[in-house]
Design an enzyme around this catalytic site. Structure first.
Site, PDB file in Angstrom:
ATOM      1  N   LYS A  35       0.831  -1.200   0.000  1.00 15.22           N
ATOM      2  CA  LYS A  35       0.000   0.000   0.000  1.00 15.22           C
ATOM      3  C   LYS A  35       0.867   1.252   0.000  1.00 15.22           C
ATOM      4  CE  LYS A  35      -0.492   0.120   5.045  1.00 15.22           C
ATOM      5  NZ  LYS A  35      -1.437   0.194   6.186  1.00 15.22           N
ATOM      6  N   TYR A 256      16.922  30.015   7.340  1.00 14.54           N
ATOM      7  CA  TYR A 256      15.767  30.813   7.745  1.00 14.54           C
ATOM      8  C   TYR A 256      15.704  30.962   9.265  1.00 14.54           C
ATOM      9  CZ  TYR A 256      13.706  30.598   3.058  1.00 14.54           C
ATOM     10  OH  TYR A 256      13.455  30.742   1.724  1.00 14.54           O
TER      11      TYR A 256
END
EC number: 5.1.1.1
Length: 372
Positions: A35, A256
């Site tokens: 899956k 950042y």
């Protein structure tokens, strides 16, 4: 020249991990769980690698099964969540799928149908996960209805999902196991219980079928590793390279927000990988990476397309040097995805399934040989 970020997929390691799952439960059959695009590894390629080895595959939904069938995969496929509407039974029958049933409406839809041949059916029991399935006291009556309609369902099994099989504490797991074992004994029913952690560490849960999932891809799902889980081989290596180097004095902020500040004169490597590729933006300073086969760490916030790492103590590192975000470096050094996940306050499943389509997958190990 192409951007250097790539997800290398070692199909020999995949087969090794599947064989390990089988060796741990020699009296069980193992359905290989594919899956979520084989946990981000590529469902079609992984299915082809396991064809002839795995007697069945498992996916979450019919769309995932269709992808495999359209690629020519003929191995039986189990729908772990069953159908989502009655009309899907047409495709279940046409594609020769097996299905789980966990709700009354699914049972009614199956029994109202007149299939050309019975559909292999796994009855899901809610033994304590409280997600999908029939309560044990109701499951017996549902089983009897399905068993009495052999033209509709066949190869009936009981299945459940464990909530705590990965934990060292065994109390809740034992309660789930006791409920299912008692129900199976009353019905004379074969069982499909064991997920990856139960396959690795709970032999009492090994049934007619087991469902190894994330362990197939080399991730250790156990709270405390054991001898078996330490034999797992990494399947995905998320690999990139340094694309720039910055020489900075002490006291300079990087990235950042200036979260990381150079504690000394430092060399900073800029890596072509970021959260736009699926690497977790929540990685803290100190999250491990391998540069030129040596351990170092993330230094500063992860950007969309890039990240920065401290290469001060790796003088040979320069533009073009290999960077392994998780997996196996060219020299054989391994950085486990589980270790990286812990620094990101998440689990390996989210990292592996989060690698985005813009990251090319490169497959190795077509020979079928074992890496260990």
């Amino acid at each position: 020249m192409a951007r250097p970020l790539i997800a290398d997929i070692d199909l020999d390691a995949l087969r090794h991990n599947y064989r390990l799952a089988c060796s741990l439960a020699p009296d069980s059959r193992a359905v290989a769980v594919l899956k979520a695009d084989a946990y981000g590894h590529g469902a079609v390629a992984c299915a082809r690698a396991l064809e002839g080895l795995a007697p069945a595959f498992a996916v979450a939904c019919i769309e995932e099964a269709v992808t495999l069938r359209e690629a020519g995969i003929s191995t039986p496929i189990v729908l772990l969540e069953g159908i989502f509407e009655a009309a899907e039974l047409d495709r279940v029958e046409a594609l020769g799928l097996w299905m789980a049933v966990h709700s009354d409406w699914q049972v009614e839809a199956l029994l109202a149908r007149r299939p050309a041949s019975p559909i292999p059916t796994w009855l899901k029991v809610d033994s304590g996960m409280h997600r999908l399935g029939f309560a044990p006291e109701r499951a017996e009556a549902v089983w009897q209805r399905l068993a009495a309609a052999p033209g509709h369902a066949c190869d009936l099994h009981l299945m459940t999902h464990f909530a705590t099989a990965d934990l060292a504490a065994t109390g809740y797991f034992a309660g789930q196991m006791t409920r299912l074992a008692a129900l199976a004994e009353r019905l004379g029913a074969p069982l499909c219980l064991a997920n990856s952690p139960a396959t690795l560490a709970r032999p009492e849960a090994h049934g007619a079928w087991n469902r190894p999932g994330v362990m197939l891809y080399g991730s250790d799902p156990l709270e405390q590793s054991n001898a078996a889980s330490r034999r797992l081989a990494p399947v995905m290596t998320l690999r990139s390279a340094i694309i720039a180097v910055r020489e900075l004095p002490a006291g300079e902020p990087v990235g950042y927000g200036g979260r990381w500040v150079t504690p000394r004169p430092s060399r900073i490597g800029v890596v072509a990988c970021g959260y736009g590729d699926g690497y977790d933006r929540h990685a803290v300073d100190g999250t491990p990476v391998l540069v030129a086969g040596k351990r170092t760490a993330v230094a500063g916030k992860v950007s969309m397309d890039m990240m920065t790492v401290d290469i001060t103590d790796i003088p040979e590192a320069d533009i073009g040097s290999e960077v392994v975000l998780w997996g196996r470096a060219a020299g054989g050094e391994v950085l486990g995805v589980d270790e990286v996940a812990r620094h990101c306050d998440t689990i390996s499943y989210t990292l592996l399934t989060g690698v985005l389509p813009r990251v090319p997958r490169r497959y190795h190990g077509e020979s079928g040989t074992d890496p260990n």
